[in-house]
Design a protein around this motif. Structure first.
Motif, short mmCIF file in Angstrom:
data_model
loop_
_atom_site.label_atom_id
_atom_site.label_comp_id
_atom_site.label_asym_id
_atom_site.label_seq_id
_atom_site.Cartn_x
_atom_site.Cartn_y
_atom_site.Cartn_z
N MET A 155 0.81 -1.22 0.00
CA MET A 155 0.00 0.00 0.00
C MET A 155 0.85 1.27 0.00
SD MET A 155 -3.18 -1.18 2.38
CE MET A 155 -4.22 0.24 2.10
N VAL B 144 1.37 1.25 -4.02
CA VAL B 144 0.23 1.00 -4.92
C VAL B 144 -0.93 1.91 -4.53
CG1 VAL B 144 -1.42 -0.73 -5.70
CG2 VAL B 144 0.95 -1.38 -5.27
N LYS B 145 -1.52 2.56 -5.49
CA LYS B 145 -2.68 3.42 -5.27
C LYS B 145 -3.95 2.62 -5.55
CE LYS B 145 -0.12 6.88 -4.30
NZ LYS B 145 0.43 6.69 -3.02
N PRO B 146 -5.11 3.13 -5.14
CA PRO B 146 -6.38 2.41 -5.34
C PRO B 146 -6.61 1.99 -6.79
CG PRO B 146 -6.74 4.19 -3.84
CD PRO B 146 -5.32 4.32 -4.33
N ASP C 155 -6.28 -1.51 -7.41
CA ASP C 155 -5.31 -2.59 -7.61
C ASP C 155 -5.96 -3.87 -7.12
OD1 ASP C 155 -2.91 -4.29 -6.27
OD2 ASP C 155 -2.25 -3.24 -8.10
N GLU D 224 -12.71 0.20 -2.26
CA GLU D 224 -11.99 1.35 -2.81
C GLU D 224 -10.85 0.91 -3.72
OE1 GLU D 224 -10.58 3.86 0.34
OE2 GLU D 224 -12.59 4.09 1.18
N TYR D 225 -10.20 -0.18 -3.36
CA TYR D 225 -9.08 -0.68 -4.16
C TYR D 225 -9.55 -1.52 -5.35
CZ TYR D 225 -5.04 1.04 -1.64
OH TYR D 225 -4.07 1.85 -1.11
#
Length: 130
Positions: free
Chosen positions: A13, A16-18, A20, A52-53
């Protein structure tokens, strides 16, 4: 198992941004593990983060969230039951005490009770004297 997931999520996290899929699946898996082994309240935000992800199975998310909310409600209800029972016992005792004339709701009711008691004593002694 949860410790390994938490470690993986902390590592991923950061970079990596949302949106994924791997992080979304890890978050959802962690929420399921948390709900079964620890506190259900911690599973709810994890599930929201999984959405959200980009967790894709909306039906599964809805089912799990409903399950978590129901478990949370039952936990609150379970903790409230002793207080409700104590309250009901106090009310029952108050009603019983009023019926037995141990407790009066007003001063005038108490005075009336004392007058009736005195009148009953006078009547009893008058009947005894005859």
């Amino acid at each position: 198992m949860a410790t390994g997931l938490i470690y993986q999520l902390k590592e991923r996290m950061v970079f990596v941004k949302p949106k994924d899929a791997v992080v979304a699946n890890l978050l959802f898996s962690l929420s399921v593990i948390e709900s079964h082994t620890d506190v259900v309240e911690e599973a709810i935000p994890l599930t929201k983060m999984a959405v959200e992800y980009g967790f894709r199975d909306n039906g599964l998310v809805a089912d799990k969230m409903a399950l978590y909310q129901r478990a949370r409600f039952l936990g609150k209800l379970r903790s409230a039951v002793p207080f409700v029972l104590v309250g009901l016992a106090l009310v029952a005792f108050a009603v019983f005490a009023c019926k037995k004339k141990w407790l009066f709701l007003s001063r005038s009711a108490y005075r009336k009770h004392l007058e009736e008691k005195a009148n009953a004593k006078v009547a009893a002694s008058a009947a005894f004297m005859r």
